[in-house]
Design an enzyme around this catalytic site. Sequence first.
Site, mmCIF file in Angstrom:
data_model
loop_
_atom_site.group_PDB
_atom_site.id
_atom_site.type_symbol
_atom_site.label_atom_id
_atom_site.label_comp_id
_atom_site.label_asym_id
_atom_site.label_seq_id
_atom_site.Cartn_x
_atom_site.Cartn_y
_atom_site.Cartn_z
ATOM 1 C CG HIS A 79 54.188 33.089 64.147
ATOM 2 N ND1 HIS A 79 55.420 32.613 65.239
ATOM 3 C CD2 HIS A 79 53.490 32.634 63.979
ATOM 4 C CE1 HIS A 79 55.021 30.634 65.215
ATOM 5 N NE2 HIS A 79 53.302 31.676 64.187
ATOM 6 C CG ASP A 87 43.593 28.004 87.290
ATOM 7 O OD1 ASP A 87 43.603 29.500 87.707
ATOM 8 O OD2 ASP A 87 43.717 27.367 87.554
#
Length: 446
Positions: free
Chosen positions: A158, A393
């Site tokens: 993070h 995708d």
Amino acid sequence: MGSLVHVKEATIVTPCEPTPSRVLSLSALDSQLFLRFTIEYLLVYEGHPGLDQRATVARVKAALGKALVPYYPFAGRVRAKPDGSGLEVVCRAQGVWFVEASSDHSVNEFGRAPRFVTQWRKFLSFQVADVLKGAPPLVVQLTWLKDGNAALGVGITHCLCDGIGSAEFLNSFAELASTSQTKFSEFKFKPKPVWDRHLLNPAPCKPSRNNNNNNNHSLSHPEFNRVPDLCGFQARFSNERLVPTSFIFNKTSLNELKKVAFSTSRLSEANYTSFEVLSAHIWRSWGRALNLPSNQILKLLFSINVRERVKPSLPSGYYGNAFVLGCAQTSVKDLTEKGLGYATMLVKRAKERVDGEFVKSVVESVSQGRASPDSVGVLILSQWSRLGLEKVDFGMGRPVQVGPVCCDRYCLLLPVFNQTDAVKATVAVPTSAYPRYEHLVRSFCS
């Protein structure tokens, strides 16, 4: 018993072209103590049981190597600066982990809440317990399910990026994996990744106008203020088993919540967004279900993107941590008795407080005072539903499920497949609070 996942291969993937060899400083916001953990995504894909697995793995690994060229800090290693002033990344093209695995699970098992917090833990087999001990900041695991479908686990440190930055990276990485060989070498990253971490550092040679530095940030930043633990709050969340929950709110239910909030609000403040009413509803349901003393202070902390709130605005493609925490705060008594409109108003006001000056003061607080949010009475909520994760995708279609690897005490708002106006809310609550939380979150009462 956890998931049965078998690791077939684990390899280090490095940038496929030469990248700069340098040490890059992370910003004051990147270096915050509470960001020293890994964002863990789990994306589940369906509808390609006949996919050539070997070819898919080769495409994904090649795409990862290509993506690591402009995103070369992900292939570096994070460490503390020698002077202790923050964090930096040593960029020497050290590489990231890529794991291929297989599992006995099928795709339809991911549509409901996991049975326990860590059920899907092994879909990201390599955990980074401490980001400062030399582990790769990025891990990617492609797991083949028993029905021929696939799950992709991604862990990103993070302190290198926020949700928006990590989603931009994942979408470029995925687009590369589904790009034809002829266009692969000419691929253009959109947006082009921008480092520029200095833009979110405190202004140089500008001492704080207040000499009383120790408590000052507490007064203007309730997200950093400590509140008394009147009921063993921390011990309860540490010692009691947490039960994962998952609820979908569609457009109709979100409109119902708005009506309830409107009916319990002053008319001048009743123009609420779906995020404001939903986060307030979840916060109230959570707070009421825990059955805490009426004078216990509760907080809802949620991330606010500041890319457009600072002046000048941050450049497109900035993938570092560019958020601050909004904080709604009240007593259990008021949260319970004053209705949904009151809680929604607190969320709305917390958002409205955040402007360029607010961000500057947060940067000062975290860089000078090492300010960090408390965990007493706190529900942390993060909106993953607006990051673009539902578009990732890899040539296997869009993911049918998007969520965290582990369902924890932090609440996540997630996208719902093929329902652009719907949101899935996941959070793990103590076992003793689960039945009441489930009842309250399903009932749209004031």
